[in-house]
Each structure stands twice: as C-alpha cells, then as structure tokens.
Design a protein around this motif. Structure first.
Motif, PDB file in Angstrom:
ATOM      1  N   ARG A 125       0.838  -1.191   0.000  1.00  0.00           N
ATOM      2  CA  ARG A 125       0.000   0.000   0.000  1.00  0.00           C
ATOM      3  C   ARG A 125       0.879   1.248   0.000  1.00  0.00           C
ATOM      4  NH1 ARG A 125      -3.827   1.232   5.055  1.00  0.00           N
ATOM      5  NH2 ARG A 125      -1.819   1.910   5.887  1.00  0.00           N
ATOM      6  N   VAL A 126       0.515   2.191  -0.857  1.00  0.00           N
ATOM      7  CA  VAL A 126       1.193   3.484  -0.902  1.00  0.00           C
ATOM      8  C   VAL A 126       0.119   4.565  -0.833  1.00  0.00           C
ATOM      9  CG1 VAL A 126       2.701   5.012  -2.215  1.00  0.00           C
ATOM     10  CG2 VAL A 126       3.039   2.542  -2.340  1.00  0.00           C
ATOM     11  N   LYS A 127       0.071   5.287   0.284  1.00  0.00           N
ATOM     12  CA  LYS A 127      -0.898   6.373   0.455  1.00  0.00           C
ATOM     13  C   LYS A 127      -2.322   5.937   0.097  1.00  0.00           C
ATOM     14  CE  LYS A 127       2.380  10.153  -0.063  1.00  0.00           C
ATOM     15  NZ  LYS A 127       2.704  11.435  -0.726  1.00  0.00           N
ATOM     16  N   ASN A 128      -2.745   4.840   0.686  1.00  0.00           N
ATOM     17  CA  ASN A 128      -4.110   4.302   0.539  1.00  0.00           C
ATOM     18  C   ASN A 128      -4.409   3.731  -0.849  1.00  0.00           C
ATOM     19  OD1 ASN A 128      -4.890   4.889   3.220  1.00  0.00           O
ATOM     20  ND2 ASN A 128      -5.280   7.024   2.654  1.00  0.00           N
ATOM     21  N   GLN A 129      -3.394   3.588  -1.684  1.00  0.00           N
ATOM     22  CA  GLN A 129      -3.568   2.920  -2.974  1.00  0.00           C
ATOM     23  C   GLN A 129      -2.807   1.596  -2.924  1.00  0.00           C
ATOM     24  OE1 GLN A 129      -5.436   4.041  -5.762  1.00  0.00           O
ATOM     25  NE2 GLN A 129      -5.138   1.874  -6.204  1.00  0.00           N
ATOM     26  N   HIS A 130      -3.450   0.533  -3.340  1.00  0.00           N
ATOM     27  CA  HIS A 130      -2.832  -0.788  -3.262  1.00  0.00           C
ATOM     28  C   HIS A 130      -2.235  -1.209  -4.603  1.00  0.00           C
ATOM     29  CE1 HIS A 130      -5.337  -0.788   0.336  1.00  0.00           C
ATOM     30  NE2 HIS A 130      -4.551  -1.741   0.802  1.00  0.00           N
ATOM     31  N   TRP A 131      -1.137  -1.974  -4.520  1.00  0.00           N
ATOM     32  CA  TRP A 131      -0.427  -2.492  -5.687  1.00  0.00           C
ATOM     33  C   TRP A 131      -0.107  -3.962  -5.461  1.00  0.00           C
ATOM     34  CZ3 TRP A 131       0.935   0.760  -9.841  1.00  0.00           C
ATOM     35  CH2 TRP A 131       0.721   2.131  -9.629  1.00  0.00           C
ATOM     36  N   LYS A 132      -0.197  -4.748  -6.521  1.00  0.00           N
ATOM     37  CA  LYS A 132       0.142  -6.168  -6.423  1.00  0.00           C
ATOM     38  C   LYS A 132       1.210  -6.514  -7.458  1.00  0.00           C
ATOM     39  CE  LYS A 132      -2.953  -8.167  -9.878  1.00  0.00           C
ATOM     40  NZ  LYS A 132      -3.839  -9.286 -10.230  1.00  0.00           N
ATOM     41  N   THR A 133       2.033  -7.508  -7.146  1.00  0.00           N
ATOM     42  CA  THR A 133       2.986  -8.012  -8.128  1.00  0.00           C
ATOM     43  C   THR A 133       2.237  -8.817  -9.182  1.00  0.00           C
ATOM     44  OG1 THR A 133       3.391  -9.949  -6.727  1.00  0.00           O
ATOM     45  CG2 THR A 133       4.939  -8.094  -6.537  1.00  0.00           C
ATOM     46  N   SER A 134       2.753  -8.822 -10.406  1.00  0.00           N
ATOM     47  CA  SER A 134       2.105  -9.542 -11.497  1.00  0.00           C
ATOM     48  C   SER A 134       3.160 -10.035 -12.474  1.00  0.00           C
ATOM     49  CB  SER A 134       1.098  -8.643 -12.227  1.00  0.00           C
ATOM     50  OG  SER A 134       0.406  -9.362 -13.236  1.00  0.00           O
ATOM     51  N   VAL A 135       2.781 -11.049 -13.254  1.00  0.00           N
ATOM     52  CA  VAL A 135       3.728 -11.642 -14.189  1.00  0.00           C
ATOM     53  C   VAL A 135       3.872 -10.832 -15.468  1.00  0.00           C
ATOM     54  CG1 VAL A 135       1.991 -13.156 -15.251  1.00  0.00           C
ATOM     55  CG2 VAL A 135       4.414 -13.794 -15.344  1.00  0.00           C
TER      56      VAL A 135
END
Length: 204
Positions: A125-135
């Motif tokens: 999470r960065v400043k209430n925005q979420h990120w996921k790893t992907s291929v």
C-alpha cells in the motif's frame, strides 16, 4: 471488437492531456491525414510513422533512449485506447519506488482460468492505494528512464512481428534482469476495448 461507447482515440488523447498535463512524444502510426491534422499540436514532439504496432513501439523506445532525460525520471508509455482516472499521475509518481515497472491497468485475464482465477501476489500500500505483483501486462506501463534504457534489448527481441509479445517481454525481464512489475488495484486506467470485460471469465 466492441468498444466503450464514445471512447474514441481522440477522447483518450484528450483524457491523457487532462490527467497528465502534457504529452512529450506522440507517435501517429498509420494515421490518416485527417487524424494527423487533429492531433499534431497535442505533443511537445510529433512523429508520423508507418511501422505497425510492435515496430512503432520500438521507434518510441529509440526516441527515449536518445533523449536527454534524468535516470530517475518517470517514463510512461501509453497506447491509444486507454482512459485514465484523474489521480493517475500522482499515484504513479508516488509508487515509482515500489518496482521496476508499474501499470495502472489491472488486466482481467489475470483473474481467468489461464491464471487459475488469480495470481499469487504480494500486495503493498502506498498512500491508501494498493499495488500487487504480477507476471505481465500490456505495452502501457511506467518505469524510470534508466530502466527502459537498460532493458530495451529485451523489448526489441519480442517486438519483431506486428503485435508485441507483451507477456513474453515481462516474463523475460523478470527472468533475465530480476525486474519486478506491480499493478494498481483496483485499476485506474481502463482499456476501451471491452471484449475481455464482457466475456465469461471461464472462457478465457
């Protein structure tokens, strides 16, 4: 293919300008004279080509590689059929430290049978925005200038046919250079070709 109603390529360009403020390099590949007349003033630099999908992307990479840009500056490659959330620019800039490559497009195929209905990912999470790893992702992505300059050989190797092999590119980047790709969730850019969104996910 079915398109989002009213979402023309011109609208996508206008949306990008409203969201990001400017276009540094605009490549009009295989465009009509009418289209060129409408868009040539929209960018700092305007290029007209007749190269096709994959080769026009490599043309853009070559332009960037020769430009005078700081190593840590954000580079964002954008295809001509995306609409962006108004907050996209700041969200990309805030997350640039997370991974080598970032995308705002949460591709529906990653939730299909092709990927066992979901990837195994790390979520941050960065400043209430979420990120996921992907291929992998499409050819619309962000990275630092030094990253694309280093990795351009991988892109060129997989952009020999008409369509760039984006999945192969990002798999190769991870295997060869240990690059990490992260995807904004939920996505903040929308692909105006709605084929994937309206198909039954089990059929993918």
């Amino acid at each position: 293919k079915p398109k989002l109603p009213g979402a023309t390529k011109l609208l996508c360009l206008e949306n990008f300008l409203e969201t990001f403020g400017k276009i540094d390099y605009l490549i009009a590949d295989n465009c009509s004279n009418e289209t060129i007349e409408k868009i040539y003033t929209m960018a700092e630099q305007f290029h007209v080509t007749k190269l096709g999908n994959a080769h026009s992307f490599i043309y853009s990479v070559d332009i960037i590689a020769k430009a005078s840009i700081k190593d840590d500056e954000l580079i964002y490659f954008v295809e001509d059929y995306y609409l962006h959330n108004p907050n996209s620019k700041s969200i990309l800039e805030n997350a640039l430290y997370l991974a080598d490559y970032l995308t705002l497009f949460d591709h529906p195929d990653k939730y299909s049978r092709m990927y066992n209905y979901g990837e195994t990912s790390k979520v941050q999470r960065v400043k209430n925005q979420h990120w996921k790893t992907s291929v992998s992702t499409t050819m619309t992505f962000a990275c630092k200038y030094k990253t694309i300059k280093c990795d351009c050989r991988v892109f060129k190797k997989s952009c020999v046919d008409f369509h760039p092999n984006d999945h192969e590119i990002f798999e190769s980047l991870q295997k060869t250079y240990k690059r990490k790709l992260m995807v904004c969730i939920p996505g903040l850019s929308f692909h105006t070709d709605v084929t994937t969104y309206i198909m039954n996910v089990d059929s993918l």
